[in-house]
Scaffold this motif. Structure first.
Motif, PDB file in Angstrom:
ATOM      1  N   ILE A 330       7.628 -11.035 -18.211  1.00 23.90           N
ATOM      2  CA  ILE A 330       6.219 -11.184 -18.609  1.00 23.90           C
ATOM      3  C   ILE A 330       5.691 -12.586 -18.336  1.00 23.90           C
ATOM      4  O   ILE A 330       4.680 -12.766 -17.638  1.00 23.90           O
ATOM      5  CB  ILE A 330       6.040 -10.814 -20.107  1.00 23.90           C
ATOM      6  N   ILE A 331       6.350 -13.613 -18.884  1.00 24.77           N
ATOM      7  CA  ILE A 331       5.830 -14.978 -18.747  1.00 24.77           C
ATOM      8  C   ILE A 331       5.821 -15.447 -17.292  1.00 24.77           C
ATOM      9  O   ILE A 331       4.810 -15.993 -16.827  1.00 24.77           O
ATOM     10  CB  ILE A 331       6.610 -15.957 -19.646  1.00 24.77           C
ATOM     11  N   PRO A 332       6.905 -15.262 -16.503  1.00 27.35           N
ATOM     12  CA  PRO A 332       6.845 -15.673 -15.093  1.00 27.35           C
ATOM     13  C   PRO A 332       5.698 -15.015 -14.326  1.00 27.35           C
ATOM     14  O   PRO A 332       5.035 -15.673 -13.518  1.00 27.35           O
ATOM     15  CB  PRO A 332       8.210 -15.241 -14.540  1.00 27.35           C
ATOM     16  N   SER A 333       5.453 -13.715 -14.571  1.00 18.90           N
ATOM     17  CA  SER A 333       4.371 -13.041 -13.846  1.00 18.90           C
ATOM     18  C   SER A 333       3.008 -13.575 -14.296  1.00 18.90           C
ATOM     19  O   SER A 333       2.096 -13.735 -13.477  1.00 18.90           O
ATOM     20  CB  SER A 333       4.443 -11.525 -14.047  1.00 18.90           C
ATOM     21  N   VAL A 334       2.862 -13.868 -15.590  1.00 17.85           N
ATOM     22  CA  VAL A 334       1.606 -14.455 -16.088  1.00 17.85           C
ATOM     23  C   VAL A 334       1.368 -15.814 -15.438  1.00 17.85           C
ATOM     24  O   VAL A 334       0.244 -16.133 -15.012  1.00 17.85           O
ATOM     25  CB  VAL A 334       1.643 -14.590 -17.626  1.00 17.85           C
ATOM     26  N   LEU A 335       2.409 -16.625 -15.347  1.00 15.27           N
ATOM     27  CA  LEU A 335       2.279 -17.950 -14.720  1.00 15.27           C
ATOM     28  C   LEU A 335       1.895 -17.838 -13.253  1.00 15.27           C
ATOM     29  O   LEU A 335       1.075 -18.613 -12.745  1.00 15.27           O
ATOM     30  CB  LEU A 335       3.590 -18.732 -14.868  1.00 15.27           C
ATOM     31  N   TYR A 336       2.489 -16.863 -12.559  1.00 14.15           N
ATOM     32  CA  TYR A 336       2.166 -16.685 -11.140  1.00 14.15           C
ATOM     33  C   TYR A 336       0.701 -16.308 -10.959  1.00 14.15           C
ATOM     34  O   TYR A 336      -0.023 -16.904 -10.148  1.00 14.15           O
ATOM     35  CB  TYR A 336       3.073 -15.615 -10.526  1.00 14.15           C
ATOM     36  N   PHE A 337       0.238 -15.310 -11.710  1.00 14.41           N
ATOM     37  CA  PHE A 337      -1.147 -14.875 -11.565  1.00 14.41           C
ATOM     38  C   PHE A 337      -2.125 -15.928 -12.084  1.00 14.41           C
ATOM     39  O   PHE A 337      -3.244 -16.036 -11.578  1.00 14.41           O
ATOM     40  CB  PHE A 337      -1.361 -13.541 -12.283  1.00 14.41           C
ATOM     41  N   LEU A 338      -1.712 -16.723 -13.064  1.00 15.73           N
ATOM     42  CA  LEU A 338      -2.559 -17.823 -13.521  1.00 15.73           C
ATOM     43  C   LEU A 338      -2.762 -18.835 -12.400  1.00 15.73           C
ATOM     44  O   LEU A 338      -3.887 -19.289 -12.153  1.00 15.73           O
ATOM     45  CB  LEU A 338      -1.926 -18.505 -14.732  1.00 15.73           C
ATOM     46  N   GLY A 339      -1.672 -19.204 -11.727  1.00 18.11           N
ATOM     47  CA  GLY A 339      -1.781 -20.137 -10.617  1.00 18.11           C
ATOM     48  C   GLY A 339      -2.703 -19.618  -9.532  1.00 18.11           C
ATOM     49  O   GLY A 339      -3.523 -20.361  -8.968  1.00 18.11           O
ATOM     50  N   LEU A 340      -2.598 -18.323  -9.221  1.00 19.70           N
ATOM     51  CA  LEU A 340      -3.456 -17.721  -8.204  1.00 19.70           C
ATOM     52  C   LEU A 340      -4.910 -17.698  -8.672  1.00 19.70           C
ATOM     53  O   LEU A 340      -5.834 -18.004  -7.894  1.00 19.70           O
ATOM     54  CB  LEU A 340      -2.952 -16.299  -7.915  1.00 19.70           C
ATOM     55  N   PHE A 341      -5.130 -17.367  -9.934  1.00 17.69           N
ATOM     56  CA  PHE A 341      -6.491 -17.312 -10.493  1.00 17.69           C
ATOM     57  C   PHE A 341      -7.156 -18.690 -10.442  1.00 17.69           C
ATOM     58  O   PHE A 341      -8.320 -18.814 -10.044  1.00 17.69           O
ATOM     59  CB  PHE A 341      -6.421 -16.812 -11.933  1.00 17.69           C
ATOM     60  N   ILE A 342      -6.430 -19.726 -10.852  1.00 16.21           N
ATOM     61  CA  ILE A 342      -6.986 -21.086 -10.864  1.00 16.21           C
ATOM     62  C   ILE A 342      -7.321 -21.536  -9.443  1.00 16.21           C
ATOM     63  O   ILE A 342      -8.366 -22.168  -9.202  1.00 16.21           O
ATOM     64  CB  ILE A 342      -6.006 -22.071 -11.526  1.00 16.21           C
ATOM     65  N   GLN A 343      -6.466 -21.215  -8.475  1.00 10.46           N
ATOM     66  CA  GLN A 343      -6.753 -21.596  -7.083  1.00 10.46           C
ATOM     67  C   GLN A 343      -8.021 -20.913  -6.583  1.00 10.46           C
ATOM     68  O   GLN A 343      -8.849 -21.527  -5.899  1.00 10.46           O
ATOM     69  CB  GLN A 343      -5.569 -21.246  -6.185  1.00 10.46           C
ATOM     70  N   ILE A 344      -8.178 -19.637  -6.903  1.00 17.04           N
ATOM     71  CA  ILE A 344      -9.376 -18.908  -6.473  1.00 17.04           C
ATOM     72  C   ILE A 344     -10.621 -19.508  -7.122  1.00 17.04           C
ATOM     73  O   ILE A 344     -11.651 -19.713  -6.460  1.00 17.04           O
ATOM     74  CB  ILE A 344      -9.246 -17.415  -6.836  1.00 17.04           C
ATOM     75  N   ASP A 345     -10.536 -19.801  -8.414  1.00 15.46           N
ATOM     76  CA  ASP A 345     -11.682 -20.378  -9.118  1.00 15.46           C
ATOM     77  C   ASP A 345     -12.027 -21.749  -8.547  1.00 15.46           C
ATOM     78  O   ASP A 345     -13.207 -22.070  -8.350  1.00 15.46           O
ATOM     79  CB  ASP A 345     -11.370 -20.494 -10.606  1.00 15.46           C
ATOM     80  N   ALA A 346     -10.996 -22.557  -8.263  1.00 16.72           N
ATOM     81  CA  ALA A 346     -11.234 -23.893  -7.708  1.00 16.72           C
ATOM     82  C   ALA A 346     -11.845 -23.807  -6.316  1.00 16.72           C
ATOM     83  O   ALA A 346     -12.774 -24.557  -5.981  1.00 16.72           O
ATOM     84  CB  ALA A 346      -9.918 -24.672  -7.674  1.00 16.72           C
ATOM     85  N   TYR A 347     -11.334 -22.905  -5.493  1.00 16.73           N
ATOM     86  CA  TYR A 347     -11.876 -22.716  -4.140  1.00 16.73           C
ATOM     87  C   TYR A 347     -13.344 -22.290  -4.217  1.00 16.73           C
ATOM     88  O   TYR A 347     -14.197 -22.796  -3.466  1.00 16.73           O
ATOM     89  CB  TYR A 347     -11.049 -21.659  -3.410  1.00 16.73           C
ATOM     90  N   SER A 348     -13.645 -21.355  -5.130  1.00 14.77           N
ATOM     91  CA  SER A 348     -15.018 -20.853  -5.264  1.00 14.77           C
ATOM     92  C   SER A 348     -15.959 -21.944  -5.761  1.00 14.77           C
ATOM     93  O   SER A 348     -17.091 -22.062  -5.283  1.00 14.77           O
ATOM     94  CB  SER A 348     -15.043 -19.662  -6.232  1.00 14.77           C
TER      95      SER A 348
END
Length: 672
Positions: A330-348
């Motif tokens: 659970i926690i590793p997958s949450v961390l992975y998707f969090l990293g992806l989400f933050i990158q998308i938000d920062a790019y946008s």
């Protein structure tokens, strides 16, 4: 209104591209009309056998009275189908089934039936070590047929590795130093491969027959009843209008679908045809949109509660309930998707990209009204997995409930045609996975019969000079390389036998962390050039350059390269420890990954753009990156010879000047 209705109205020239040619790796041919019923019939028989085995109904005692007899029956039912569906060469996929494939299919059926009939004497009389001549001849034949089936369904890399390793016991005594072991004759090797519970009938096939079948059925039924469309519309209704909305939608929709399908490529081709055009519509580059989809689809296979076949095999190797693997992931997958989400938000934010207009999106109320029962079914599945710990039967109960509730849906109600198509598609999944798993079983059997599986751990520790960090790096590289040429499940099984013992018994690392480490690094080949199959599939849908997409995916998913090291160094990230320790380590990792992901895209929430000009950006983003890594790393251990407080000081020493320099650059840019 559903998102399908407005796939990409603003860019009609950028609607979904043609999917890769049969995914470019799979060439399944159509059966002639007289045999079109066969896959659906085989799936039906498999389900009846499995239900009888799991629930002890007593319907098929002649194939389910013994555990090994049931496993032989599963292989006998599915393996002949491989020779009918997969041609000897991809170029023959469009041609009718030739006579020799019919002959191979029939020969496989007869050979498997021999082992089904003789399952009792095989077990009771120890035929794995001393068998009648006829059984030995059937073992030779079964051995060859398994390798050829693995080649057709899994490709040349799996077939070559399985064949070479399966023959290894014949020459083990003359091999050099670390890989020298006990040898066996050809007949002894054949008997062990086909009649022991350590090779073809070993853990990989046992996990498939007793656990994976039910979850594959659930995944197929969920997709065929409109589950994919529901989760995509749900994600669009909640996130489609926010900054970079379509890309954030991709995270959730692809994550959920990947969790169900267990396949990166099919996930890309399912959700990517909707999410990628929507990302292009708000102004995202083709390669970036494709990279987002590739990363989201890859992460879906790592996301609980259904993580694909590999997680079930992992549970069998570790001898723990599947729910234990789910909780750890659970926690590793949450961390992975969090990293992806933050990158998308920062790019946008950096590129001033907005979301889609609300009027073009499905409403949350309508979406929930049409598909509320999917959430209800998922809740039942999770409850049975985590609370009742009935992982073997949970997917069958969830599937039954889904089929009942689905009949009340006007839009997705099944008829006989839909049921037939679901059974047919299920047969292809079952046959493919069976061929791969029995092929990999030969590899496991070779290591077992030679005794190498017990000594290779010490040899690896010796080669690493006793360094745990070097062992981890060796494991990461090996997992990645094997993931290029083999399926994730096949690569994982090999390393679970060869490498995992060196990291657990030899280096004293947590077994669950080590096995998840291997799984994560085996997945990386889907987003890492030069192979990057997931990224290349997404590039085809987006009309982007494959290599450019691969590097975008590598950058977007960069957090996944060090998350495995985090939970190996501190098992609290996989729920091993006290509640307070887990909470502290999780929060620390979250903050660190937010900084890391922000640095990768050059924008931080609350700060803004991280520098203007090449030199300034390199300095600011570099400092934020170091701060993120320092916060995420667990200190105080042998591998990280600094305390947690020292790491916090390092992070602060990097972060404060970086923020100050970024603010100064923003002010200077505004004046200019």
């Amino acid at each position: 209104m559903t998102i399908e209705a407005q796939r990409n109205p603003a860019h009609p020239d950028e609607t979904e591209q043609d999917a890769p040619d049969s995914e470019k790796t799979i060439s399944i041919r159509a059966l002639p009309k007289p045999l079109a019923w066969l896959p659906a019939t085989i799936t039906s028989l498999l389900l009846l056998m499995t239900l009888d085995y799991l629930f002890n109904f007593g319907w098929f005692l002649f194939v389910s009275s013994l555990e090994t007899q049931f496993y032989y029956s599963v292989v006998t039912l599915l393996l002949p189908l491989v020779f009918l569906l997969w041609p000897a060469a991809p170029s023959l996929a469009s041609k009718p089934v030739p006579w020799y494939d019919y002959a191979l299919s029939l020969l496989t059926l007869i050979t498997g039936a021999y082992f089904v009939v003789h399952a009792e004497p095989i077990l009771e009389r120890g035929w794995a070590f001393a068998a009648p001549d006829l059984a030995i001849y059937f073992s030779y034949l079964f051995w060859v047929l398994i390798i050829e089936a693995a080649r057709r369904a899994g490709g040349w890399p799996i077939a070559i590795i399985a064949a070479v390793f399966s023959l290894y016991p014949l020459v083990a005594d003359v091999m050099p130093g670390p890989i020298q072991a006990f040898s066996s004759s050809l007949s002894e090797t054949a008997m062990y491969h086909t009649m022991s519970t350590e090779s073809v009938m070993g853990i990989p096939l046992q996990a498939f027959a007793s656990l994976v079948v039910g979850f594959l059925v659930f995944g197929v039924v969920l997709q065929k009843t409109g589950g994919g469309e529901f989760f995509i519309n749900l994600a669009f209704s909640v996130l489609g209008h926010v900054r970079g909305g379509p890309a954030k939608v991709s995270i959730f929709s692809s994550g959920l679908m990947g969790s169900m399908s267990g396949s990166v490529i099919s996930n890309v081709l399912t959700t990517g045809t909707l999410s990628i055009p929507a990302m292009r519509r708000i102004g995202m580059k083709r390669s970036f949109a494709a990279g987002v989809e590739a990363c989201a689809s890859t992460g879906g296979v790592l996301m609980p509660p259904v993580m694909g076949a590999t997680a079930f095999v992992m549970a069998m190797f570790l001898n723990v309930p599947y729910s234990a693997v789910v909780l750890a992931a659970i926690i590793p997958s949450v961390l992975y998707f969090l990293g992806l989400f933050i990158q998308i938000d920062a790019y946008s934010a950096r590129n001033e990209l907005e979301g889609l207009p609300k009027e073009d999106l499905p409403t949350l109320s309508t979406t929930l009204k049409e598909g509320w029962y999917f959430i209800f079914v998922f809740a039942l599945l999770i409850w049975m997995l985590l609370v009742m710990q009935r992982e073997a039967v949970a997917p069958f109960y969830a599937t039954a409930l889904l089929l009942v509730l689905n009949q009340f849906s006007k839009k997705h109600r099944w008829g006989w045609k839909q049921a037939y198509m679901a059974l047919t598609d299920g047969a292809k999944l079952f046959a493919e996975l069976t061929a791969i798993l029995v092929g990999v079983g030969l590899l496991v059997g070779a290591l077992s019969i030679t005794g190498l599986s017990g000594t290779i751990a010490n040899d690896l520790i010796f080669l690493a000079g006793g360094s745990v960090l070097l062992l981890l790096l060796m494991g990461a590289l090996t997992s990645f390389v094997l993931g290029i040429g083999m399926t994730v499940t096949a690569a994982y099984i090999f390393l679970a036998v060869a490498l995992a013992p060196a990291l657990t018994r030899g280096a004293g690392l947590d077994p669950m962390a080590v096995h998840l480490f291997i799984l994560y690094w085996g997945m990386l080949s889907f987003i890492t050039p030069p192979v990057a199959l997931g990224a290349f599939a997404a590039a085809t849908v987006a009309g982007a350059r494959p290599i450019e997409t691969g590097f975008q995916a590598m950058k977007l998913g960069s957090v996944i390269y060090f998350i495995p090291f985090l939970f190996v160094l501190n098992p609290a990230l996989i729920m091993q420890g006290g509640v307070l320790e887990i909470a502290v380590v999780f929060v620390q990792a979250v903050v660190g990954i937010v900084f890391f992901a922000s640095a990768m895209q050059g924008y931080m929430i609350g700060v803004g753009r991280l520098g203007y000009g090449l030199a300034q950006e390199i300095v600011v983003r570099g400092l934020v990156l170091i701060a993120g890594l320092a916060l995420a790393l667990p200190g105080g251990g042998d591998l990280i010879p600094v305390t947690q407080w020292q790491l916090l000081l390092i992070a602060a020493a990097c972060l404060l000047p970086a923020i100050g320099l970024a603010r100064w650059g923003q002010g200077k840019h505004a004046i200019a």
